[in-house]
Motif scaffolding. Sequence first.
Motif, PDB file in Angstrom:
ATOM      1  N   TYR A 138      -7.131   7.665   1.913  1.00  0.00           N
ATOM      2  CA  TYR A 138      -6.402   7.604   3.183  1.00  0.00           C
ATOM      3  C   TYR A 138      -6.545   6.219   3.808  1.00  0.00           C
ATOM      4  N   GLU A 169      -6.223   1.303   3.619  1.00  0.00           N
ATOM      5  CA  GLU A 169      -6.329   1.095   2.176  1.00  0.00           C
ATOM      6  C   GLU A 169      -6.832  -0.311   1.873  1.00  0.00           C
ATOM      7  N   ASP A 211       1.005   9.060  -7.690  1.00  0.00           N
ATOM      8  CA  ASP A 211       0.879   8.324  -6.441  1.00  0.00           C
ATOM      9  C   ASP A 211       0.524   9.267  -5.293  1.00  0.00           C
ATOM     10  N   GLU A 212       1.079  10.469  -5.320  1.00  0.00           N
ATOM     11  CA  GLU A 212       0.732  11.469  -4.308  1.00  0.00           C
ATOM     12  C   GLU A 212      -0.741  11.852  -4.429  1.00  0.00           C
ATOM     13  N   TYR A 215       0.832  -1.194   0.000  1.00  0.00           N
ATOM     14  CA  TYR A 215       0.000   0.000   0.000  1.00  0.00           C
ATOM     15  C   TYR A 215       0.874   1.255   0.000  1.00  0.00           C
ATOM     16  N   SER A 216       0.394   2.278  -0.698  1.00  0.00           N
ATOM     17  CA  SER A 216       1.170   3.497  -0.903  1.00  0.00           C
ATOM     18  C   SER A 216       1.495   4.218   0.399  1.00  0.00           C
ATOM     19  N   TRP A 217       0.520   4.315   1.307  1.00  0.00           N
ATOM     20  CA  TRP A 217       0.775   5.018   2.561  1.00  0.00           C
ATOM     21  C   TRP A 217       1.840   4.313   3.387  1.00  0.00           C
ATOM     22  N   SER A 267      -4.384  -0.261  -4.165  1.00  0.00           N
ATOM     23  CA  SER A 267      -3.251   0.645  -4.269  1.00  0.00           C
ATOM     24  C   SER A 267      -2.962   0.954  -5.719  1.00  0.00           C
ATOM     25  N   ARG A 325      -2.822   9.041  -2.893  1.00  0.00           N
ATOM     26  CA  ARG A 325      -2.824   9.037  -1.425  1.00  0.00           C
ATOM     27  C   ARG A 325      -3.751  10.114  -0.868  1.00  0.00           C
TER      28      ARG A 325
END
Length: 389
Positions: free
Chosen positions: A148, A151, A140-141, A49-51, A154, A144
């Motif tokens: 939030y 997730e 990707d930013e 996951y990105s976060w 992704s 996100r």
Amino acid sequence: MMEQLKITLAGAPCAPFVSELSGVGLRATQKIVTQRKLFREEPIIGGQYSWGIVYGYEACHHCLKSLETPVGMVQRLSKDKELTLPIADHMPSVDVSSFAFCPGCKVMFCSDACLKTALAQYHTPVCTNGEPDHPLVKLDELWRNMHYPPETTSLVMIIKIIGLSITSGKIPEIFGEFYQAVENRGNTHKVLKPEFISQLDLLRDGLLQIFGSNSLVQQLLLRENFISLIALIGMNGQGIGTSSFADYCKRLEHLPLTKDDKDNLDRRIEVLYDKIDEEVGRFTDVEGTGLYALQSKLNHSCDPNVQIVFSSSNHELSVEALRDIPEGEELCISYLSCCQLESSRHSRRKFLLENYLFECECGKCRAQINDPDVTSDEEEYDSDEGMEC
């Protein structure tokens, strides 16, 4: 792509079957005893996951193995650099010398083998080459800021699927087996809500600007296909969790300790988990999702007879029997968390309908059919995060 999958099925006591109700499922071909591992499987594609990546959950970009030392992970999660672990000589070793890095973007892998696999299968055409202003970094930013934690999918997965299609020269046929309509029997998946559609259009436009010159990607990113792909991951993706600290705790469970020593050790570990909980709550593991060819055939039950375990400390899953299973019985996992399984029939079915587009008719739901169709006061329900106790 199928020939590259690593599925250990020798002697597996189960086989796929066609179900009128659910379309496909897995059924026991012989009696299965409690705790038996039925098969192991690596995903067709998986991603962190990105976060988690942003917050420093260091993991192999390919297999999601946790790359932190147990003590380093605990200190980061608790934000306490002074914490130490008991019986440190039983900590899993982390061989930093075995780590490998993409020569372009420098993302980390646990080994040369994982790096070579990633470069050969999907990573080469989507590498950002370490450019901080690369369009994929910006996208990707954007993702996100739309999605939030916690997730459930992704952008990393979407990008890897694009890379897989470009590398192989085709959209892998296996994705056709995963396809599920975002509308079913008058029910609509939540990705079709207006606020989500507008967000998905922004992501889709960004991906088209980067990869739109490729005809395969154009097909993959047709509006209907892209929305279906997001729903596909949300409905068929299996959550993955790895943790070097959890691996360490499992090792301690098997130590030959006296009862007093065991009780003392348990208290010390509980204190560590309490400190972690104060800072990050339930976000203790490296988390991601994966699409699995065989596991995806397991249907849901609110009273499951098998469970998914990650005993290899990476993205390889095992399916394990929770109880004795007679020959011919369908094998079912739970799509709900342990907490959700204890909630009311109404809440369980509401969550499953919105997220998976079916009304559960498992044995537990049928047994509770006369229960009130209301959410109990003890439950908090949120369509994005599920229910919390």
